[in-house]
Write a protein that holds these residues in place. Structure first.
Motif, PDB file in Angstrom:
ATOM      1  N   VAL A 127       0.846  -1.200   0.000  1.00  0.00           N
ATOM      2  CA  VAL A 127       0.000   0.000   0.000  1.00  0.00           C
ATOM      3  C   VAL A 127       0.878   1.245   0.000  1.00  0.00           C
ATOM      4  CG1 VAL A 127      -1.831   1.219   1.242  1.00  0.00           C
ATOM      5  CG2 VAL A 127      -1.709  -1.285   1.337  1.00  0.00           C
ATOM      6  N   VAL A 128       0.455   2.264  -0.745  1.00  0.00           N
ATOM      7  CA  VAL A 128       1.194   3.522  -0.789  1.00  0.00           C
ATOM      8  C   VAL A 128       0.281   4.692  -0.450  1.00  0.00           C
ATOM      9  CG1 VAL A 128       0.770   3.905  -3.268  1.00  0.00           C
ATOM     10  CG2 VAL A 128       2.787   4.929  -2.191  1.00  0.00           C
ATOM     11  N   SER A 129       0.843   5.676   0.216  1.00  0.00           N
ATOM     12  CA  SER A 129       0.136   6.942   0.417  1.00  0.00           C
ATOM     13  C   SER A 129       1.182   8.037   0.493  1.00  0.00           C
ATOM     14  CB  SER A 129      -0.710   6.933   1.690  1.00  0.00           C
ATOM     15  OG  SER A 129       0.109   7.035   2.831  1.00  0.00           O
ATOM     16  N   HIS A 130       0.741   9.282   0.424  1.00  0.00           N
ATOM     17  CA  HIS A 130       1.666  10.373   0.681  1.00  0.00           C
ATOM     18  C   HIS A 130       0.944  11.517   1.343  1.00  0.00           C
ATOM     19  CE1 HIS A 130       0.366  13.052  -2.555  1.00  0.00           C
ATOM     20  NE2 HIS A 130       0.364  12.021  -3.358  1.00  0.00           N
ATOM     21  N   LEU A 131       1.714  12.438   1.848  1.00  0.00           N
ATOM     22  CA  LEU A 131       1.232  13.463   2.763  1.00  0.00           C
ATOM     23  C   LEU A 131       0.087  14.280   2.173  1.00  0.00           C
ATOM     24  CD1 LEU A 131       1.766  14.633   5.571  1.00  0.00           C
ATOM     25  CD2 LEU A 131       3.326  16.259   4.497  1.00  0.00           C
ATOM     26  N   ASN A 132       0.109  14.540   0.876  1.00  0.00           N
ATOM     27  CA  ASN A 132      -0.886  15.434   0.279  1.00  0.00           C
ATOM     28  C   ASN A 132      -2.102  14.701  -0.266  1.00  0.00           C
ATOM     29  OD1 ASN A 132       0.723  17.695   0.814  1.00  0.00           O
ATOM     30  ND2 ASN A 132       1.913  17.313  -1.027  1.00  0.00           N
ATOM     31  N   ASP A 133      -2.221  13.422   0.052  1.00  0.00           N
ATOM     32  CA  ASP A 133      -3.346  12.632  -0.422  1.00  0.00           C
ATOM     33  C   ASP A 133      -3.884  11.826   0.748  1.00  0.00           C
ATOM     34  OD1 ASP A 133      -3.810  10.405  -3.294  1.00  0.00           O
ATOM     35  OD2 ASP A 133      -5.217  11.291  -1.871  1.00  0.00           O
ATOM     36  N   TYR A 134      -5.172  11.839   0.918  1.00  0.00           N
ATOM     37  CA  TYR A 134      -5.735  11.231   2.116  1.00  0.00           C
ATOM     38  C   TYR A 134      -5.941   9.727   2.002  1.00  0.00           C
ATOM     39  CZ  TYR A 134      -6.689  16.090   3.253  1.00  0.00           C
ATOM     40  OH  TYR A 134      -6.560  17.422   3.507  1.00  0.00           O
ATOM     41  N   LYS A 135      -5.945   9.193   0.779  1.00  0.00           N
ATOM     42  CA  LYS A 135      -6.320   7.803   0.639  1.00  0.00           C
ATOM     43  C   LYS A 135      -5.104   6.888   0.634  1.00  0.00           C
ATOM     44  CE  LYS A 135      -6.233   7.684  -4.436  1.00  0.00           C
ATOM     45  NZ  LYS A 135      -5.830   9.081  -4.662  1.00  0.00           N
ATOM     46  N   LEU A 136      -5.371   5.602   0.898  1.00  0.00           N
ATOM     47  CA  LEU A 136      -4.396   4.548   0.701  1.00  0.00           C
ATOM     48  C   LEU A 136      -4.667   3.906  -0.650  1.00  0.00           C
ATOM     49  CD1 LEU A 136      -4.503   2.760   4.190  1.00  0.00           C
ATOM     50  CD2 LEU A 136      -2.918   4.541   3.427  1.00  0.00           C
ATOM     51  N   SER A 137      -3.606   3.652  -1.406  1.00  0.00           N
ATOM     52  CA  SER A 137      -3.740   2.965  -2.691  1.00  0.00           C
ATOM     53  C   SER A 137      -3.153   1.569  -2.562  1.00  0.00           C
ATOM     54  CB  SER A 137      -3.019   3.749  -3.796  1.00  0.00           C
ATOM     55  OG  SER A 137      -3.612   5.019  -3.971  1.00  0.00           O
ATOM     56  N   PHE A 138      -3.992   0.566  -2.784  1.00  0.00           N
ATOM     57  CA  PHE A 138      -3.617  -0.830  -2.567  1.00  0.00           C
ATOM     58  C   PHE A 138      -3.169  -1.486  -3.866  1.00  0.00           C
ATOM     59  CE2 PHE A 138      -5.113  -2.100   1.704  1.00  0.00           C
ATOM     60  CZ  PHE A 138      -5.721  -0.926   2.089  1.00  0.00           C
ATOM     61  N   GLY A 139      -2.221  -2.424  -3.734  1.00  0.00           N
ATOM     62  CA  GLY A 139      -1.934  -3.322  -4.826  1.00  0.00           C
ATOM     63  C   GLY A 139      -3.014  -4.385  -4.935  1.00  0.00           C
TER      64      GLY A 139
END
Lengths: 113, 113
Positions: free
Chosen positions: B92-104
């Motif tokens: 899973v990836v996320s970053h500070l300026n985006d609220y969601k988690l992006s899953f593989g």
């Protein structure tokens, strides 16, 4: 601490009906996100609520709506159910100030017939 | 945009042998990276997280992962598999300026006795 709780555990609906799923966040968490996990796939972000407002939305139609209450609990509503809405719906909560402490509930398994 | 690619949809190992689950990420910003595990009919449990501190991250149950920026990878390893490690694993990836988690898409691990 009960962690993130969701209700109901399982739900069966028919096409065209409406459904409401509920989530109580972990104690101390004020931000709630909802994810849809179709069978055999990774969870997909639906939306996130903070301070009783939708803060960000994923690529889901307007049939998917939500609400956050003053106690930070949240509801996910889906109208005009389609067969393709059958999935595990996961709720996640975190403190707003900490992006990296996200906890998931056990999910609600929705089956649309 | 941010995304993750899990390079193996299914990994089968013998009990007591090493486990390697591969993940590559794409992110325009410095990412936060996670590995979650999901046992059958259970919710998601955080195994470990990388948040720009040490590149070698140790998690629960003997798992660890190494962040390699030059290779945009975040592979998960465990020296010795146990029968209880049989589950679905998500990068899973996320970053500070985006609220969601992006899953593989997930990797299914089976452990042979």
């Amino acid at each position: 601490d009960a962690g993130v709780t969701q209700s109901p555990t399982h739900l069966i609906k028919t096409r065209g009906q409406q459904v409401t799923l509920r989530c109580s966040p972990k104690s101390g968490h004020d931000t709630v996100s909802w994810y849809q996990q179709a069978l055999g796939q990774g969870p997909q972000f639906i939306f996130q609520y903070y301070e009783e407002e939708e803060r960000q939305r994923g690529n889901f139609p307007d049939r998917f709506s939500g609400h956050q209450f003053p106690n930070y609990s949240s509801e996910l509503n889906v109208n005009a159910l389609l067969l393709g809405d059958s999935a595990l719906y996961l709720c996640a909560s975190r403190p707003d100030r900490n992006y990296n402490e996200q906890f998931f509930g056990p999910g609600t398994r929705l089956t649309v017939l | 945009a941010q995304s993750v690619t899990q390079l193996d949809s299914h990994v089968s190992v013998s009990e007591g042998t090493p486990v390697l689950l591969r993940c590559n990420y794409s992110s325009s910003y410095s990412p936060s990276l996670f590995w979650y595990v999901q046992h059958p009919n259970k919710g998601l449990q955080l195994l470990l997280k990388y948040t720009s501190a040490a590149t070698l991250v140790k998690g629960i149950n003997g798992f660890e992962a190494e962040f390699k920026k030059s290779e945009t990878s975040f592979h998960l390893t465990k020296p010795s598999a146990h029968m209880s490690d049989a589950a679905e694993y998500f990068c899973v990836v996320s970053h500070l300026n985006d609220y969601k988690l992006s899953f593989g898409a997930g990797t299914t691990v089976t452990v042979r006795a």
